[in-house]
Structure formats: structure tokens, C-alpha cells
Motif scaffolding. Structure first.
Motif, mmCIF file in Angstrom:
data_model
loop_
_atom_site.group_PDB
_atom_site.id
_atom_site.type_symbol
_atom_site.label_atom_id
_atom_site.label_comp_id
_atom_site.label_asym_id
_atom_site.label_seq_id
_atom_site.Cartn_x
_atom_site.Cartn_y
_atom_site.Cartn_z
ATOM 1 N N ILE A 202 70.661 -61.177 -43.205
ATOM 2 C CA ILE A 202 71.428 -62.132 -42.404
ATOM 3 C C ILE A 202 71.611 -61.612 -40.991
ATOM 4 O O ILE A 202 71.509 -62.358 -40.013
ATOM 5 C CB ILE A 202 72.799 -62.408 -43.071
ATOM 6 C CG1 ILE A 202 72.583 -63.008 -44.460
ATOM 7 C CG2 ILE A 202 73.633 -63.345 -42.221
ATOM 8 C CD1 ILE A 202 71.722 -64.248 -44.487
ATOM 9 N N VAL A 203 71.846 -60.306 -40.849
ATOM 10 C CA VAL A 203 71.927 -59.716 -39.513
ATOM 11 C C VAL A 203 70.618 -59.929 -38.759
ATOM 12 O O VAL A 203 70.617 -60.290 -37.579
ATOM 13 C CB VAL A 203 72.253 -58.210 -39.621
ATOM 14 C CG1 VAL A 203 72.083 -57.515 -38.271
ATOM 15 C CG2 VAL A 203 73.662 -58.004 -40.151
ATOM 16 N N ALA A 204 69.496 -59.722 -39.449
ATOM 17 C CA ALA A 204 68.188 -59.889 -38.809
ATOM 18 C C ALA A 204 67.955 -61.336 -38.401
ATOM 19 O O ALA A 204 67.318 -61.596 -37.373
ATOM 20 C CB ALA A 204 67.084 -59.417 -39.758
ATOM 21 N N GLU A 205 68.455 -62.284 -39.189
ATOM 22 C CA GLU A 205 68.186 -63.702 -38.910
ATOM 23 C C GLU A 205 69.145 -64.301 -37.891
ATOM 24 O O GLU A 205 68.898 -65.398 -37.384
ATOM 25 C CB GLU A 205 68.265 -64.502 -40.213
ATOM 26 C CG GLU A 205 67.118 -64.213 -41.166
ATOM 27 C CD GLU A 205 67.216 -65.005 -42.461
ATOM 28 O OE1 GLU A 205 66.205 -65.081 -43.181
ATOM 29 O OE2 GLU A 205 68.305 -65.552 -42.746
ATOM 30 N N LEU A 206 70.207 -63.611 -37.580
ATOM 31 C CA LEU A 206 71.157 -64.151 -36.616
ATOM 32 C C LEU A 206 70.628 -64.078 -35.185
ATOM 33 O O LEU A 206 71.115 -64.773 -34.311
ATOM 34 C CB LEU A 206 72.501 -63.407 -36.715
ATOM 35 C CG LEU A 206 73.334 -63.682 -37.972
ATOM 36 C CD1 LEU A 206 74.600 -62.837 -37.953
ATOM 37 C CD2 LEU A 206 73.684 -65.150 -38.096
ATOM 38 N N ILE A 207 69.653 -63.207 -34.943
ATOM 39 C CA ILE A 207 69.132 -62.997 -33.590
ATOM 40 C C ILE A 207 67.630 -63.269 -33.592
ATOM 41 O O ILE A 207 66.888 -62.683 -34.383
ATOM 42 C CB ILE A 207 69.404 -61.560 -33.098
ATOM 43 C CG1 ILE A 207 70.910 -61.266 -33.107
ATOM 44 C CG2 ILE A 207 68.833 -61.348 -31.708
ATOM 45 C CD1 ILE A 207 71.249 -59.836 -32.763
ATOM 46 N N GLY A 208 67.213 -64.140 -32.709
ATOM 47 C CA GLY A 208 65.785 -64.370 -32.505
ATOM 48 C C GLY A 208 65.068 -64.915 -33.710
ATOM 49 O O GLY A 208 63.922 -64.517 -33.971
ATOM 50 N N SER A 209 65.688 -65.811 -34.450
ATOM 51 C CA SER A 209 65.053 -66.360 -35.638
ATOM 52 C C SER A 209 65.024 -67.879 -35.555
ATOM 53 O O SER A 209 65.941 -68.503 -35.019
ATOM 54 C CB SER A 209 65.811 -65.918 -36.893
ATOM 55 O OG SER A 209 65.198 -66.446 -38.046
#
Length: 260
Positions: A202-209
Motif C-alpha cells: 500500500i505504501v508503494a501504491e500510494l506514490i506514482g501508481s
């Protein structure tokens, strides 16, 4: 409280009733707070609105594709972490010089939050799938390595000495003693860290996704669609719960002697 005794097991039916009972009470309190007007719907949608928004996401906005993308990212990043962590953790637990070499760095790295690496990973790998897989990898691999190393290092010494007495080689000790003795515990460690991997995706998908459950949640925040946000959170919890049950079932099947 008279009938509660420390460490006394709970039967299957009673355990299910108690577990479901908490969810029922939680939803009832949530409904009372929102439908009763205690909390503005702008800040917290009621359960009915949440279900309606969830159905809208599934039928009109192809939310199933977002779910599939997120599951793929979690599984992919976690498998990459396992490919590195399991052999390295076993080697660290088995050979003290290897542990002395890697353990200080691994202990240091496991305290670094995966979210802190996101800006660097975007610079290095862009905003594609590689960056998201690496976030999950970094968030999982160091925890796995250290926990597996501890598990292998705690194997009973008398088992190792008995194997040497029977003529086992050094590699035979690892293959025939250390790995079989710790396999159930390693499987349990993998199950626990898989749950942590869901927080990293979820952290990865919150930015630049542009896809995934996290992307849907951040878009819903901009629209003040709290019903959609809550639905996305619940979907994550349900997927995690299903994966947890599947992991437990596989562990029971593979390691029946470890059951309490």
C-alpha cells in the motif's frame, strides 16, 4: 472470569463464535456512530454506504483488476524476498562466521522503514512494477533473514551431535537435521511476514501508481469518498485473512507433527 484459566484451549465452535462476535459488535458500534449522527458521513461513511460504494467499484470501475494487480505485487515481492532470505537465513543460523559477517548489517537494515526507500527506488527503477516489487522486497527480506537465522540457530545441539556420531557430513547436518527441524517454524515465519508485506504494497501504491488498491484509496481520499476508502481497507483485510488461513492449512498438511 471464574471460568477463564490461563492457557486453557478454546473449542472450535466457541472460538468461531467469539471471533465472529467481535466483528458483529464492531459493525454495530460503527453503524450506531454513523447512522445515529454521532460522526459526520464526510469523515466516516456508514456500513450501508460502504457496501454501496464497494459494489459500485466492483461493477463500474473494474476494482477486481486493481485487486489482482495488488495481489500480484505482494506475491511477487514476497517471493523475491524468500528466495534471498531463506538460504541466507539458514546459512547464518548454521555457520557462526557467516552470521558474524551478515548479522550487524541485517540488524541495522531491518530497522529502516521501507517507505523511506520509495523516493530512491523511483529514481532508480521509475514508477513501474519493479519499484513496487522492490519496496515489498526491502520491507520483508531483512525481517525474514534474521528470524530464520534465529530459528535455525536454536536447533537442539544434541540432534546435531547425534547426526555427527552417525557419520553425517557438514552439508548433511543442514539437509537432514537443521532444515527438517526448523521447517515448521520457518513456514510460520513466512506466514507472519507475508502479513507485513501487505502494509508495504500500500505504501508503494500510494506514490506514482495508476492501479492497485492503494491507488484507489488515494484517489478516493481526493473525492472525500470515505465509503470507498473503507471498502478498500476491508478488501485488504479479507485477502490477508484468506491467505493466512491458507498458509495455516498448508502448514498443518506439511508439518502435522508440529500441531499442538
Amino acid at each position: 472470569m471464574r471460568h477463564l484459566r490461563p492457557l486453557q484451549p478454546v473449542g472450535g465452535p466457541a472460538k468461531a463464535v467469539l471471533g465472529i462476535g467481535f466483528f458483529v459488535l464492531f459493525v454495530a458500534a460503527w453503524a450506531a456512530a454513523t447512522l445515529g449522527g454521532l460522526v459526520p458521513k464526510t469523515f466516516l461513511a456508514d456500513p450501508i454506504t460502504m457496501v454501496q460504494d464497494g459494489w459500485l467499484l466492483l461493477t463500474r470501475f473494474d476494482f477486481l483488476s486493481d485487486i489482482g494487480v495488488t495481489v500480484w505485487r505482494v506475491v511477487g515481492g514476497f517471493l523475491l524476498a524468500c528466495l534471498v532470505a531463506v538460504p541466507l537465513g539458514v546459512m547464518m543460523g548454521a555457520y557462526k562466521p557467516v552470521e558474524a559477517f551478515f548479522e550487524p548489517f541485517v540488524s541495522f537494515a531491518r530497522y529502516l522503514p521501507a517507505s523511506a526507500f520509495v523516493p530512491l527506488l523511483i529514481l532508480w527503477a521509475g514508477i513501474g512494477e519493479t519499484q513496487k516489487l522492490l519496496v515489498i522486497f526491502i520491507g520483508s527480506v531483512f525481517q525474514l533473514i534474521l528470524m530464520i537465522a534465529v530459528a535455525v540457530g536454536n536447533v537442539r545441539r544434541d540432534l546435531v551431535e547425534a547426526a555427527y556420531t552417525l557419520g553425517a557430513s557438514d552439508t548433511g547436518i543442514i539437509r537432514r537435521v537443521l532444515i527438517p527441524a526448523t521447517a515448521p517454524e520457518i513456514a510460520e515465519i513466512l506466514r507472519l511476514v507475508l502479513g507485513w508485506a501487505w502494509t508495504y504494497v500500500i505504501v508503494a501504491e500510494l506514490i506514482g501508481s495508476s492501479s492497485g488498491i492503494g491507488h484507489m484509496i488515494i484517489e478516493s481520499q481526493a473525492l472525500l469518498a470515505t465509503g470507498q476508502i473503507i471498502f478498500g481497507i476491508i478488501v485488504i483485510g479479507l485477502i490477508g485473512l484468506v491467505s493466512d488461513f491458507l498458509f495455516k492449512a498448508a502448514n498443518r498438511l506439511l508439518f502435522p507433527w508440529k500441531l499442538a
